[in-house]
Design a protein around this motif. Structure first.
Motif, PDB file in Angstrom:
ATOM      1  N   GLN A  49     -20.540  83.091  34.143  1.00 49.68           N
ATOM      2  CA  GLN A  49     -19.175  83.604  34.123  1.00 49.68           C
ATOM      3  C   GLN A  49     -18.650  83.696  32.686  1.00 49.68           C
ATOM      4  O   GLN A  49     -18.031  84.685  32.290  1.00 49.68           O
ATOM      5  CB  GLN A  49     -18.254  82.690  34.967  1.00 49.68           C
ATOM      6  CG  GLN A  49     -16.886  83.274  35.285  1.00 49.68           C
ATOM      7  CD  GLN A  49     -16.959  84.661  35.932  1.00 49.68           C
ATOM      8  OE1 GLN A  49     -17.808  84.930  36.768  1.00 49.68           O
ATOM      9  NE2 GLN A  49     -16.097  85.562  35.500  1.00 49.68           N
ATOM     10  N   THR A  50     -18.920  82.675  31.901  1.00 43.49           N
ATOM     11  CA  THR A  50     -18.497  82.673  30.492  1.00 43.49           C
ATOM     12  C   THR A  50     -19.230  83.766  29.722  1.00 43.49           C
ATOM     13  O   THR A  50     -18.627  84.470  28.904  1.00 43.49           O
ATOM     14  CB  THR A  50     -18.755  81.284  29.855  1.00 43.49           C
ATOM     15  OG1 THR A  50     -18.003  80.312  30.574  1.00 43.49           O
ATOM     16  CG2 THR A  50     -18.349  81.256  28.398  1.00 43.49           C
ATOM     17  N   GLN A  51     -20.528  83.920  29.987  1.00 40.21           N
ATOM     18  CA  GLN A  51     -21.299  84.994  29.342  1.00 40.21           C
ATOM     19  C   GLN A  51     -20.639  86.352  29.594  1.00 40.21           C
ATOM     20  O   GLN A  51     -20.463  87.152  28.676  1.00 40.21           O
ATOM     21  CB  GLN A  51     -22.728  85.042  29.905  1.00 40.21           C
ATOM     22  CG  GLN A  51     -23.660  83.975  29.394  1.00 40.21           C
ATOM     23  CD  GLN A  51     -25.060  84.229  29.919  1.00 40.21           C
ATOM     24  OE1 GLN A  51     -25.432  83.732  30.989  1.00 40.21           O
ATOM     25  NE2 GLN A  51     -25.850  84.982  29.193  1.00 40.21           N
ATOM     26  N   LEU A  52     -20.322  86.608  30.857  1.00 42.41           N
ATOM     27  CA  LEU A  52     -19.712  87.882  31.231  1.00 42.41           C
ATOM     28  C   LEU A  52     -18.378  88.087  30.538  1.00 42.41           C
ATOM     29  O   LEU A  52     -18.139  89.144  29.933  1.00 42.41           O
ATOM     30  CB  LEU A  52     -19.508  87.939  32.752  1.00 42.41           C
ATOM     31  CG  LEU A  52     -20.618  88.556  33.584  1.00 42.41           C
ATOM     32  CD1 LEU A  52     -20.350  88.323  35.066  1.00 42.41           C
ATOM     33  CD2 LEU A  52     -20.767  90.052  33.302  1.00 42.41           C
ATOM     34  N   GLN A  53     -17.511  87.082  30.622  1.00 42.44           N
ATOM     35  CA  GLN A  53     -16.178  87.206  30.037  1.00 42.44           C
ATOM     36  C   GLN A  53     -16.248  87.485  28.544  1.00 42.44           C
ATOM     37  O   GLN A  53     -15.602  88.402  28.039  1.00 42.44           O
ATOM     38  CB  GLN A  53     -15.364  85.923  30.288  1.00 42.44           C
ATOM     39  CG  GLN A  53     -14.887  85.781  31.716  1.00 42.44           C
ATOM     40  CD  GLN A  53     -14.300  84.395  31.991  1.00 42.44           C
ATOM     41  OE1 GLN A  53     -14.460  83.468  31.205  1.00 42.44           O
ATOM     42  NE2 GLN A  53     -13.634  84.250  33.127  1.00 42.44           N
ATOM     43  N   ARG A  54     -17.051  86.697  27.828  1.00 44.12           N
ATOM     44  CA  ARG A  54     -17.137  86.847  26.367  1.00 44.12           C
ATOM     45  C   ARG A  54     -17.758  88.189  25.981  1.00 44.12           C
ATOM     46  O   ARG A  54     -17.308  88.845  25.043  1.00 44.12           O
ATOM     47  CB  ARG A  54     -17.961  85.703  25.768  1.00 44.12           C
ATOM     48  CG  ARG A  54     -17.233  84.377  25.804  1.00 44.12           C
ATOM     49  CD  ARG A  54     -18.079  83.299  25.158  1.00 44.12           C
ATOM     50  NE  ARG A  54     -17.441  81.993  25.227  1.00 44.12           N
ATOM     51  CZ  ARG A  54     -18.051  80.858  24.953  1.00 44.12           C
ATOM     52  NH1 ARG A  54     -19.324  80.854  24.597  1.00 44.12           N
ATOM     53  NH2 ARG A  54     -17.405  79.705  25.035  1.00 44.12           N
TER      54      ARG A  54
END
Length: 200
Positions: A134-139
């Motif tokens: 999720q963090t990968q996607l957001q960033r």
């Protein structure tokens, strides 16, 4: 030269971590920078890419149109394999030259594909920057302005989070505060310097 391989998925914060190591005086070889260099015009690699995809794969000034190339290869497994077969040997040779010329207590290779390519053989230790998908996607969506489907395809094409963690000698959790990250890097830096001193 004792070499640490720094890796992590897209959007994990490899560049941020590498930046802290660089501030501590560690020489950084960035595989993404090397990958860009090997297709700079004029180059045989760029000629081969143009021969395969036509002039529309180039920008107006004759350079590789990276967003278009990215879309093409992450939509088609065979095209990605063709591009990797072309570029990976060239990239590895440049990285070897970089490591040989390193002039710091130890060398750091930053590579998103460290574990998926033969670059793994070039390092003595693997350091993984770990975040959730999720963090990968957001960033990545914030940073790259790419389509979500392209970012997800890149995440899926890279080693899974579990595979990276299994391969890791050291892990930096990059979900937290910058101060915690910096402290962890300083701790690892001291450890790597000690390891480098006893490395043949």
């Amino acid at each position: 030269m004792f070499t640490v391989g720094l890796t992590g998925g897209i959007g994990s914060g490899k560049s941020t971590v590498a930046g802290v190591f660089a501030e501590l005086g560690v020489e950084i070889i960035d595989a993404d920078v090397v990958a860009r260099d090997v297709v700079e015009p004029p180059s045989t690699a760029l000629d081969a890419i143009r021969a395969r995809y036509g002039a529309e794969i180039l920008t107006a000034d004759g350079a590789l149109d990276r967003p278009r190339m990215r879309q093409l290869v992450f939509a088609d497994e065979a095209e990605r394999a063709w591009l990797e077969d072309l570029l990976h040997p060239l990239i590895e040779e440049r990285i070897r030259q970089g490591i040989a010329g390193c002039d710091s207590p130890y060398c750091m290779l930053v590579s998103p594909l460290l574990l998926e390519t033969s670059q793994r053989r070039l390092v003595d230790r693997v350091l993984v920057v770990d975040v959730s998908r999720q963090t990968q996607l957001q960033r990545s969506l914030l940073r790259d302005q790419s389509e979500r489907a392209t970012i997800e395809a890149i995440i899926d094409a890279q080693a899974s989070r579990e595979e990276r963690l299994r391969a890791a000698d050291d892990v930096i959790d990059n979900e937290g505060a910058q101060s915690a990250l910096t402290a962890h890097v300083r701790e690892l830096h001291a450890r790597y310097k000690t390891m480098a001193e006893s490395h043949d």
